[in-house]
Design an enzyme around this catalytic site. Structure first.
Site, PDB file in Angstrom:
ATOM      1  N   HIS A 192       3.352  22.663   3.359  1.00  0.00           N
ATOM      2  CA  HIS A 192       4.859  22.644   3.045  1.00  0.00           C
ATOM      3  C   HIS A 192       5.434  23.484   4.070  1.00  0.00           C
ATOM      4  O   HIS A 192       6.608  24.227   3.550  1.00  0.00           O
ATOM      5  CB  HIS A 192       5.050  22.990   1.777  1.00  0.00           C
ATOM      6  CG  HIS A 192       4.591  21.859   0.647  1.00  0.00           C
ATOM      7  ND1 HIS A 192       4.700  20.679   0.828  1.00  0.00           N
ATOM      8  CD2 HIS A 192       4.478  22.161  -0.784  1.00  0.00           C
ATOM      9  CE1 HIS A 192       4.101  20.257  -0.065  1.00  0.00           C
ATOM     10  NE2 HIS A 192       4.107  20.788  -1.238  1.00  0.00           N
ATOM     11  N   GLU A 197       6.827  12.974  -4.460  1.00  0.00           N
ATOM     12  CA  GLU A 197       7.513  13.449  -3.094  1.00  0.00           C
ATOM     13  C   GLU A 197       7.252  12.339  -2.014  1.00  0.00           C
ATOM     14  O   GLU A 197       6.130  11.954  -1.616  1.00  0.00           O
ATOM     15  CB  GLU A 197       6.750  14.697  -2.606  1.00  0.00           C
ATOM     16  CG  GLU A 197       6.710  15.738  -3.631  1.00  0.00           C
ATOM     17  CD  GLU A 197       5.393  16.781  -3.571  1.00  0.00           C
ATOM     18  OE1 GLU A 197       4.889  17.070  -2.444  1.00  0.00           O
ATOM     19  OE2 GLU A 197       4.546  16.949  -4.632  1.00  0.00           O
ATOM     20  N   ASP A 221      -3.047  14.342  -7.559  1.00  0.00           N
ATOM     21  CA  ASP A 221      -2.435  15.400  -6.549  1.00  0.00           C
ATOM     22  C   ASP A 221      -2.502  14.495  -5.164  1.00  0.00           C
ATOM     23  O   ASP A 221      -3.395  15.058  -4.413  1.00  0.00           O
ATOM     24  CB  ASP A 221      -2.789  16.791  -6.341  1.00  0.00           C
ATOM     25  CG  ASP A 221      -1.952  17.509  -5.648  1.00  0.00           C
ATOM     26  OD1 ASP A 221      -1.006  17.174  -4.787  1.00  0.00           O
ATOM     27  OD2 ASP A 221      -2.507  18.709  -5.644  1.00  0.00           O
ATOM     28  N   HIS A 225      10.966  18.673  -3.492  1.00  0.00           N
ATOM     29  CA  HIS A 225       9.978  18.831  -4.306  1.00  0.00           C
ATOM     30  C   HIS A 225      10.428  19.125  -5.848  1.00  0.00           C
ATOM     31  O   HIS A 225       9.729  19.945  -6.261  1.00  0.00           O
ATOM     32  CB  HIS A 225       9.200  19.815  -3.777  1.00  0.00           C
ATOM     33  CG  HIS A 225       7.654  20.079  -3.911  1.00  0.00           C
ATOM     34  ND1 HIS A 225       7.172  20.443  -5.346  1.00  0.00           N
ATOM     35  CD2 HIS A 225       6.630  20.162  -3.313  1.00  0.00           C
ATOM     36  CE1 HIS A 225       6.061  20.539  -5.313  1.00  0.00           C
ATOM     37  NE2 HIS A 225       5.560  20.193  -4.294  1.00  0.00           N
ATOM     38  N   ARG A 256      -0.031  18.841   3.548  1.00  0.00           N
ATOM     39  CA  ARG A 256      -1.112  19.698   4.096  1.00  0.00           C
ATOM     40  C   ARG A 256      -1.328  19.311   5.542  1.00  0.00           C
ATOM     41  O   ARG A 256      -1.214  17.971   5.810  1.00  0.00           O
ATOM     42  CB  ARG A 256      -2.265  19.840   3.400  1.00  0.00           C
ATOM     43  CG  ARG A 256      -2.107  20.320   2.003  1.00  0.00           C
ATOM     44  CD  ARG A 256      -3.372  20.705   1.267  1.00  0.00           C
ATOM     45  NE  ARG A 256      -2.991  21.419   0.098  1.00  0.00           N
ATOM     46  CZ  ARG A 256      -2.552  20.947  -1.091  1.00  0.00           C
ATOM     47  NH1 ARG A 256      -2.217  19.635  -1.423  1.00  0.00           N
ATOM     48  NH2 ARG A 256      -2.229  21.702  -2.204  1.00  0.00           N
TER      49      ARG A 256
HETATM   50  C1  GLA Z   1       2.537  20.087  -3.521  1.00  0.00           C
HETATM   51  C2  GLA Z   1       1.036  19.931  -3.305  1.00  0.00           C
HETATM   52  C3  GLA Z   1       0.119  20.525  -4.674  1.00  0.00           C
HETATM   53  C4  GLA Z   1       0.824  21.774  -4.872  1.00  0.00           C
HETATM   54  C5  GLA Z   1       2.037  21.822  -5.236  1.00  0.00           C
HETATM   55  C6  GLA Z   1       2.872  23.048  -5.588  1.00  0.00           C
HETATM   56  O1  GLA Z   1       2.965  18.907  -4.249  1.00  0.00           O
HETATM   57  O2  GLA Z   1       0.182  18.671  -3.333  1.00  0.00           O
HETATM   58  O3  GLA Z   1      -1.333  20.469  -4.344  1.00  0.00           O
HETATM   59  O4  GLA Z   1       0.354  22.752  -3.752  1.00  0.00           O
HETATM   60  O5  GLA Z   1       2.887  21.443  -3.905  1.00  0.00           O
HETATM   61  O6  GLA Z   1       1.949  23.698  -6.126  1.00  0.00           O
END
Ligand code: GLA
Length: 394
Positions: free
Chosen positions: A146, A357, A292, A220, A117
């Site tokens: 992304h 990731e 996350d 991803h 982000r």
């Molecule tokens: C990334 C983000 C998550 C989500 C996924 C896709 O990994 O960190 O918050 O947006 O992509 O759903």
């Protein structure tokens, strides 16, 4: 619709071409010790914006087999053996190109220019402000996620199969024009996917630019080491070699702090089931709806080092993640809700896949204290990540 069109490529490469590209998953296979058993096959998979899209099958002849398309550099399937030699497909994905075109949460895709982000979809670089589309809004707070509305996950890459004595691979190239998705400069990107004879999936990234621009490339794939259709991943045992993580606000944007994991549900320094603390009464867990977050990997960025290990106890599959990157986003599939119907008509429910990731930290262009993601003319962006597939006994 799949159509086998290219025996030519395989023949030119000296590969064996199987009449039927994929045996059913979960079928035991004998693994040859002969490196000439490595095969690459290409089938036509459709078109996107008038560009032909292909599906490649790479088989290292030793138990690792990948289906990958040049649309978005998406890994569609990845088969590897369990402790008894039984193969299963361990990544989430779809059977058909149309399903990818209909929209999905980045299953298997290459991500760029900026993985993760950027707050409010804006950043300042060399005293000039740049604005990006805001395509995501966790907690109601818009951000760029992304790479934008049409990131590298949605472009058709130029692909070239490769073969060397101890590995086979695919070279993927893409040129992102100046101003693409709001980012400055023309960016030339080359990504290699390699399958080595020791069951490693190696990814190398390279990029150059003609104007300063942020770059943060990642992969991803959503993994489920029990098999993509096996339900929640909460029993996988995860270890992350990180003493700190980057806590986020409600919009999943780092606050700038590098917080010790000690005493938090983020502490994966010892192998711990993913589900052990995923619903803990904890602000960070609440913001993410589970995990996350970005971990600050131990050891020097720029050198390939072990970042994480995942083991799935029922099958004995083990995956190691090695990377040169400073950070690792562990996403526990919290947004999956069964609405994506995947391979074999499998509805991918809540937390049925996880992502690891490798990356620079989220929102780095707005955090001068983080390792820089700015690439300048004359420099070469280089990054390497390996997913090593192994098994462990009962
Ligand atoms: C990334 C983000 C998550 C989500 C996924 C896709 O990994 O960190 O918050 O947006 O992509 O759903």
């Amino acid at each position: 619709m799949q159509r086998n069109v290219t025996t030519a490529i395989a023949t030119a490469l000296g590969c064996l071409v199987a009449a039927n590209p994929l045996p059913a998953a979960d079928t035991p296979r004998a693994h040859s010790e002969d490196a000439s058993a490595m095969t690459i096959e290409r089938v036509s998979w459709g078109t996107v914006d008038g560009h032909p899209v292909d599906l490649y099958t790479l088989d290292n002849g030793r138990g690792l087999r990948m289906k990958v398309t040049n649309y978005g550099g998406i890994v569609v399937a990845l088969e590897c053996p369990d402790r008894d030699g039984r193969m299963a497909d361990v990544v989430l994905g779809f059977d058909r190109l149309e399903d990818y075109l209909a929209g999905h949460p980045y299953f298997g895709a290459l991500i760029g220019r900026y993985g993760n982000r950027i707050a409010a979809g804006r950043f300042v670089l060399d005293e000039r402000e740049y604005r990006l589309a805001t395509n995501n809004a966790p907690g109601g707070r818009p951000c760029a996620l992304h790479g934008g509305l049409k990131g590298f996950d949605k472009v058709v890459w130029r692909a070239e199969p490769l073969r060397e004595p101890d590995r086979i691979g695919l070279r993927l190239r893409h040129t992102s024009p100046d101003g693409d998705e709001g980012y400055p400069g023309r960016l030339d990107v080359t990504v290699h996917y390699w399958l080595t004879t020791d069951n490693t999936w190696r990814i190398t990234y390279e990029a150059t630019t003609d104007r300063p621009t942020p770059v943060n490339l990642t992969q991803h794939s959503y993994f489920n080491l029990a098999g993509h259709a096996s339900g929640p991943i909460l029993g996988h045992v995860l270890q992350i070699h990180a003493d700190r993580f980057t806590p986020v606000d409600a919009g999943l944007i780092p606050t700038g702090e590098l917080r010790p994991v000690d005493g938090t549900p983020m502490d994966f320094r010892r192998p711990t089931p993913i589900g052990a603390r995923i619903d803990a009464d904890d602000e960070q867990i609440r913001f993410g709806g589970g995990y996350d977050h970005n971990w600050v990997l131990n050891g020097p960025a720029g050198t390939l080092r072990l970042a994480a290990v995942v083991e799935e106890p029922t099958t004995g599959r083990r995956m190691e993640v090695w990377t040169t990157e400073p950070g690792l986003q562990f996403y526990s599939g919290n947004f999956l809700d069964g609405s994506n119907i995947g391979k074999g008509r499998t509805p991918y429910g809540h937390r049925t896949g996880f992502c690891l990731e490798t990356q620079h930290f989220p929102d780095s262009p707005n955090h001068p204290e983080f390792p820089s993601t700015i690439l300048r003319p004359g420099e070469v962006y280089r990054s390497q990540t390996e997913y090593r597939f192994r098994t462990v006994g009962p």
